[in-house]
Design an enzyme around this catalytic site. Structure first.
Site, mmCIF file in Angstrom:
data_model
loop_
_atom_site.group_PDB
_atom_site.id
_atom_site.type_symbol
_atom_site.label_atom_id
_atom_site.label_comp_id
_atom_site.label_asym_id
_atom_site.label_seq_id
_atom_site.Cartn_x
_atom_site.Cartn_y
_atom_site.Cartn_z
ATOM 1 N N ASP A 168 9.363 10.488 -29.571
ATOM 2 C CA ASP A 168 10.364 9.719 -28.837
ATOM 3 C C ASP A 168 11.556 9.477 -29.750
ATOM 4 O O ASP A 168 11.427 8.818 -30.790
ATOM 5 C CB ASP A 168 9.751 8.390 -28.384
ATOM 6 C CG ASP A 168 10.620 7.661 -27.366
ATOM 7 O OD1 ASP A 168 11.641 8.227 -26.937
ATOM 8 O OD2 ASP A 168 10.280 6.521 -27.008
ATOM 9 N N ASP B 29 14.915 12.883 -24.339
ATOM 10 C CA ASP B 29 14.635 12.300 -25.653
ATOM 11 C C ASP B 29 13.157 12.081 -25.947
ATOM 12 O O ASP B 29 12.825 11.448 -26.961
ATOM 13 C CB ASP B 29 15.385 10.981 -25.800
ATOM 14 C CG ASP B 29 14.949 9.933 -24.793
ATOM 15 O OD1 ASP B 29 14.357 10.310 -23.769
ATOM 16 O OD2 ASP B 29 15.197 8.740 -25.034
ATOM 17 N N GLU B 30 12.253 12.584 -25.124
ATOM 18 C CA GLU B 30 10.837 12.413 -25.440
ATOM 19 C C GLU B 30 10.008 13.540 -24.854
ATOM 20 O O GLU B 30 10.372 14.158 -23.858
ATOM 21 C CB GLU B 30 10.308 11.058 -24.961
ATOM 22 C CG GLU B 30 10.341 10.867 -23.469
ATOM 23 C CD GLU B 30 9.665 9.571 -23.032
ATOM 24 O OE1 GLU B 30 8.577 9.239 -23.555
ATOM 25 O OE2 GLU B 30 10.232 8.895 -22.156
#
Length: 355
Positions: A9, A104-105
């Site tokens: 993350d 983003d993860e």
């Protein structure tokens, strides 16, 4: 318990990219999104802004009340996608079993990876270092034998941290785990769980499975399995988008229905543009309108539909607007639902998470 799963993350991703691009903001409270007029909501913020109580999805005017010196920057999605692709390329050097959750993860299954002598902990550390070397940004990671625990773990040493739950530590970790940490447990469900004296994973482990099913249905079954350390979901790289949406927050609350309709229909070209690539692999199955009123109450009206139809959208808007009983409108949005031919009946009947 033989799987090795990493959840990576990025730390305050959009804000971190902006601070990298504009170093003068690095030591200032900064948020991405919203408008300087106080309209809209924040997409994300840096950790300095969070010290003031500012959070993602917070209305801009509230954030400015908490921190008048907050720096607001508009989002640059094309830039964030570019950086995300760099991060994804790093993942691919370690494993092809990657499940992106957003820009983003992502989950990574490194069970078959021989790098770092097959140590998932060392692989996670190396991935984090590679991300920093390539992008100048930091990432946090969680390592566990099951997906839901890897995701929880990635949040425990943020920012720029790593947390590892080994197979032999799973039972002890779940015993004291607050139930609200488990994905799918939201505000309504946690209140009901607390009402029945259930606060931790240990409480669920000691509860009777059939009682949880009676009280909470499929959700109770899922929760019981998670708290036994059971999560058979595989890391999958074929996740499919279920909807496409576009919305607009007005500079001022608007009561004139005809003007709101005009602004609603002005979103149609963008909805069509965003939908085009997805409709090559999927079929449209619903059309919907979202209305948020001046008091932040919001409502959605949907209808089964196989094409984007202007008259249908206008009718859906009138129905949604009527629910406000004359209240001014703050935001309007349009969305379509997507269906894939390979969906089975059981998949269509599955209950989506609400959080």
């Amino acid at each position: 318990m033989n799987r090795k799963i990493i959840h990576v993350d990025m730390d305050c991703f959009y804000a971190a990219v902006e601070m990298r691009e504009q170093p003068e903001f690095a030591n200032l409270p900064l948020a991405v999104g919203g408008l300087s007029s106080g309209r809209g909501v924040l997409t994300t913020c840096n950790y300095l802004a969070r010290q003031y109580g500012i959070r993602s999805a917070m209305p801009t005017h509230r954030a400015l009340q908490l921190c008048p010196q907050l720096v607001l920057v508009p989002p640059r999605l094309s830039l964030y996608r570019e950086v995300s692709q760099q991060v994804q390329a790093i993942f691919a050097t370690y494993t092809q079993v990657i499940e992106p959750l957003s820009l983003d993860e992502a989950y990574l299954d490194v069970s078959a990876c021989e790098t770092c002598h097959g140590s998932a902990t060392l692989i996670a550390e190396q991935i984090r270092q590679d991300i920093y070397n390539c992008t100048g940004l930091t990432a946090s990671a969680g390592v566990a034998p099951v997906k839901f625990l890897a995701k929880i773990a990635s949040d425990l040493n943020k920012p720029n941290g790593l947390y590892v739950i080994k197979p032999e530590q799973v039972s002890a970790f779940i015993e004291t785990l607050a139930l609200e940490k488990i994905s799918g447990v939201g505000k309504v469900s946690i209140e009901k769980l607390h009402h029945h004296g259930l606060y931790t994973g240990g409480d669920i482990r000691r509860a009777k499975r059939d009682k949880l099913q009676t009280l909470f249905g499929k959700f109770g079954e899922m929760l019981w399995l998670r708290c036994q350390g059971i999560d058979e979901r595989a890391v999958s790289n074929d996740r499919k988008r279920k909807s496409v949406a576009v919305e607009r927050t007005f500079a001022q609350d608007e009561r004139d229905k005809s003007l709101v309709v005009e602004r609603l229909l002005a979103l149609l070209p963008e909805l069509r543009r965003r939908s085009e690539q997805h409709l090559r692999q999927a079929k449209m199955n619903k059309l919907g309108v979202k209305v948020k009123f001046a008091d932040f109450q919001q409502t959605t009206k949907e209808q089964q539909c196989q094409q984007i139809d202007e008259s249908t959208l206008v009718e859906l808007f009138h129905q949604a607007f009527a629910r406000g009983k004359g209240k001014a409108v703050r935001l309007v949005g349009l969305h379509i639902g997507l269906a894939y031919e390979q969906q089975t009946e059981s998949a269509q009947l599955s209950l989506p998470f609400s959080d």
